[in-house]
Enzyme design. Structure first.
Site, PDB file in Angstrom:
ATOM      1  N   GLY A 291       0.762  -1.243   0.000  1.00 36.25           N
ATOM      2  CA  GLY A 291       0.000   0.000   0.000  1.00 36.25           C
ATOM      3  C   GLY A 291       0.794   1.295   0.000  1.00 36.25           C
ATOM      4  O   GLY A 291       0.337   2.306  -0.524  1.00 36.25           O
TER       5      GLY A 291
ATOM      6  N   GLU B  16       3.932   3.947   6.309  1.00 30.39           N
ATOM      7  CA  GLU B  16       2.664   3.222   6.098  1.00 30.39           C
ATOM      8  C   GLU B  16       1.735   4.067   5.235  1.00 30.39           C
ATOM      9  O   GLU B  16       1.798   5.304   5.255  1.00 30.39           O
ATOM     10  CB  GLU B  16       1.984   2.978   7.449  1.00 30.39           C
ATOM     11  CG  GLU B  16       2.257   1.613   8.048  1.00 30.39           C
ATOM     12  CD  GLU B  16       1.484   0.479   7.381  1.00 30.39           C
ATOM     13  OE1 GLU B  16       1.090   0.603   6.206  1.00 30.39           O
ATOM     14  OE2 GLU B  16       1.288  -0.548   8.048  1.00 30.39           O
ATOM     15  N   ASP B  17       0.860   3.404   4.495  1.00 29.82           N
ATOM     16  CA  ASP B  17      -0.169   4.125   3.752  1.00 29.82           C
ATOM     17  C   ASP B  17      -1.298   4.562   4.674  1.00 29.82           C
ATOM     18  O   ASP B  17      -1.723   5.705   4.682  1.00 29.82           O
ATOM     19  CB  ASP B  17      -0.723   3.256   2.597  1.00 29.82           C
ATOM     20  CG  ASP B  17      -1.154   1.859   3.078  1.00 29.82           C
ATOM     21  OD1 ASP B  17      -0.825   1.478   4.222  1.00 29.82           O
ATOM     22  OD2 ASP B  17      -1.810   1.156   2.294  1.00 29.82           O
TER      23      ASP B  17
ATOM     24  N   ASP C 169      -5.199   1.690  10.539  1.00 32.23           N
ATOM     25  CA  ASP C 169      -6.606   1.470  10.871  1.00 32.23           C
ATOM     26  C   ASP C 169      -6.652   0.968  12.325  1.00 32.23           C
ATOM     27  O   ASP C 169      -6.586   1.767  13.259  1.00 32.23           O
ATOM     28  CB  ASP C 169      -7.142   0.453   9.841  1.00 32.23           C
ATOM     29  CG  ASP C 169      -8.642   0.281   9.885  1.00 32.23           C
ATOM     30  OD1 ASP C 169      -9.174   0.079  10.967  1.00 32.23           O
ATOM     31  OD2 ASP C 169      -9.287   0.328   8.813  1.00 32.23           O
TER      32      ASP C 169
ATOM     33  N   THR D  50      -1.307  -4.266  12.252  1.00 27.10           N
ATOM     34  CA  THR D  50      -0.181  -4.458  11.335  1.00 27.10           C
ATOM     35  C   THR D  50       1.029  -3.673  11.834  1.00 27.10           C
ATOM     36  O   THR D  50       2.138  -4.193  11.954  1.00 27.10           O
ATOM     37  CB  THR D  50      -0.555  -3.945   9.923  1.00 27.10           C
ATOM     38  OG1 THR D  50      -1.817  -4.481   9.561  1.00 27.10           O
ATOM     39  CG2 THR D  50       0.485  -4.327   8.894  1.00 27.10           C
TER      40      THR D  50
ATOM     41  N   LYS E  37      -6.898   6.450  10.966  1.00 24.22           N
ATOM     42  CA  LYS E  37      -8.301   6.423  11.399  1.00 24.22           C
ATOM     43  C   LYS E  37      -8.325   6.468  12.926  1.00 24.22           C
ATOM     44  O   LYS E  37      -8.298   5.419  13.585  1.00 24.22           O
ATOM     45  CB  LYS E  37      -9.001   5.156  10.883  1.00 24.22           C
ATOM     46  CG  LYS E  37      -9.126   5.103   9.363  1.00 24.22           C
ATOM     47  CD  LYS E  37      -9.846   3.837   8.916  1.00 24.22           C
ATOM     48  CE  LYS E  37      -9.952   3.756   7.401  1.00 24.22           C
ATOM     49  NZ  LYS E  37     -10.502   2.482   6.918  1.00 24.22           N
TER      50      LYS E  37
ATOM     51  N   ARG F  13      -5.083   0.648  -6.799  1.00 23.86           N
ATOM     52  CA  ARG F  13      -3.824   1.170  -6.261  1.00 23.86           C
ATOM     53  C   ARG F  13      -3.212   2.246  -7.143  1.00 23.86           C
ATOM     54  O   ARG F  13      -2.460   3.093  -6.699  1.00 23.86           O
ATOM     55  CB  ARG F  13      -2.795   0.038  -6.124  1.00 23.86           C
ATOM     56  CG  ARG F  13      -3.121  -0.993  -5.066  1.00 23.86           C
ATOM     57  CD  ARG F  13      -1.878  -1.845  -4.787  1.00 23.86           C
ATOM     58  NE  ARG F  13      -2.199  -3.060  -4.064  1.00 23.86           N
ATOM     59  CZ  ARG F  13      -2.353  -3.144  -2.747  1.00 23.86           C
ATOM     60  NH1 ARG F  13      -2.232  -2.067  -2.007  1.00 23.86           N
ATOM     61  NH2 ARG F  13      -2.625  -4.292  -2.161  1.00 23.86           N
TER      62      ARG F  13
HETATM   63  P1  IMP Z   1      -4.609  -2.270  10.362  1.00 20.79           P
HETATM   64  O1  IMP Z   1      -3.723  -3.416  10.735  1.00 20.79           O
HETATM   65  O2  IMP Z   1      -6.053  -2.509  10.730  1.00 20.79           O
HETATM   66  O3  IMP Z   1      -4.113  -0.949  10.898  1.00 20.79           O
HETATM   67  O4  IMP Z   1      -4.649  -2.194   8.776  1.00 20.79           O
HETATM   68  C1  IMP Z   1      -3.538  -1.782   8.074  1.00 20.79           C
HETATM   69  C2  IMP Z   1      -3.560  -2.188   6.636  1.00 20.79           C
HETATM   70  O5  IMP Z   1      -4.870  -2.550   6.176  1.00 20.79           O
HETATM   71  C3  IMP Z   1      -3.121  -1.011   5.789  1.00 20.79           C
HETATM   72  O6  IMP Z   1      -1.724  -0.990   5.631  1.00 20.79           O
HETATM   73  C4  IMP Z   1      -3.885  -1.255   4.505  1.00 20.79           C
HETATM   74  O7  IMP Z   1      -3.144  -2.114   3.682  1.00 20.79           O
HETATM   75  C5  IMP Z   1      -5.150  -1.940   4.956  1.00 20.79           C
HETATM   76  N1  IMP Z   1      -6.259  -0.972   5.135  1.00 20.79           N
HETATM   77  C6  IMP Z   1      -6.805  -0.542   6.287  1.00 20.79           C
HETATM   78  N2  IMP Z   1      -7.806   0.327   6.054  1.00 20.79           N
HETATM   79  C7  IMP Z   1      -7.899   0.448   4.706  1.00 20.79           C
HETATM   80  C8  IMP Z   1      -8.746   1.231   3.823  1.00 20.79           C
HETATM   81  O8  IMP Z   1      -9.640   2.011   4.228  1.00 20.79           O
HETATM   82  N3  IMP Z   1      -8.494   1.084   2.499  1.00 20.79           N
HETATM   83  C9  IMP Z   1      -7.541   0.260   1.985  1.00 20.79           C
HETATM   84  N4  IMP Z   1      -6.743  -0.467   2.769  1.00 20.79           N
HETATM   85  C10 IMP Z   1      -6.914  -0.381   4.125  1.00 20.79           C
END
Ligand code: IMP
Length: 177
Positions: free
Chosen positions: A48, A102-103, A106, A110, A134, A168
């Site tokens: 991402g 990081e992109d 959430d 990760t 977020k 992407r």
């Molecule tokens: P986390 O582990 O829940 O913080 O999610 C992190 C990863 O999930 C990011 O690096 C993205 O690859 C993916 N991700 C989380 N939210 C979104 C979104 O709204 N759109 C696209 N990818 C997301």
């Protein structure tokens, strides 16, 4: 192009590319000020963050290295426990000042996993740069030091981020409607 359709979902433009450019410039400027005369190592989390990383790194003027890593998850034999590992972490991290790119953050699951893995290699410092955050979902203790935008919990796509493998390549960021 204000609306797009990817597979079964509709998305509306929420952050146009010219705004992203300004924000990436702001983050790069902060990093350039904070890391003068340091041993800076960027660790970019694929897939991402490839677009954010490319645009950001073009604006970095301090001495630095860049490494690209990927998080793999696989299930252990018969259990459903997910074990995550970082693929591609080849650089010497000992004593370096690391910035994880990081992109989007959430839940932060990760990121927390990556952060703890990198810490094992004894860096001098670790900071995080994420284009999107977020905050209503993120409840971890790892601080996000450079944030482009705080956004609501809605799903986004574009500028490196995907919906089911698509989107992407979009230069703007779109939000699900
Ligand atoms: P986390 O582990 O829940 O913080 O999610 C992190 C990863 O999930 C990011 O690096 C993205 O690859 C993916 N991700 C989380 N939210 C979104 C979104 O709204 N759109 C696209 N990818 C997301």
């Amino acid at each position: 192009m204000n609306f797009i359709k990817i597979k079964d979902k509709e998305f509306k433009i929420s952050i146009p590319s010219r705004e992203i450019e300004t924000t990436v410039y702001r983050i790069a400027t902060e990093i350039n000020q904070d890391y003068e005369n340091k041993q800076l190592l960027f660790i970019s989390i694929l897939n991402g963050s490839f677009m954010f990383t490319a645009d950001l790194l073009k604006l970095i003027t301090v001495d630095c290295e860049i490494s690209f890593v990927k998080v793999s998850s696989y299930s252990k034999l018969k259990t459903t426990t997910k074990v995550k590992s970082l693929i591609g972490l080849n650089e010497d991290i000992d004593g370096k000042d690391v910035i994880i790119i990081e992109d989007i953050v959430d839940t932060g699951n990760t990121l927390e996993n990556i952060y703890n893995t990198i810490k094992i290699f004894n860096p001098n410092s670790i900071k995080i740069a994420s284009l999107l955050l977020k905050p209503d979902v993120y409840k971890k203790n790892v601080p996000i030091d450079y944030v482009g935008y705080k956004i609501p919990i809605d799903f986004v796509v574009g500028y490196g981020m995907d919906y089911d493998g698509k989107g992407r390549n979009l230069k703007d960021i779109f939000t699900i409607v």
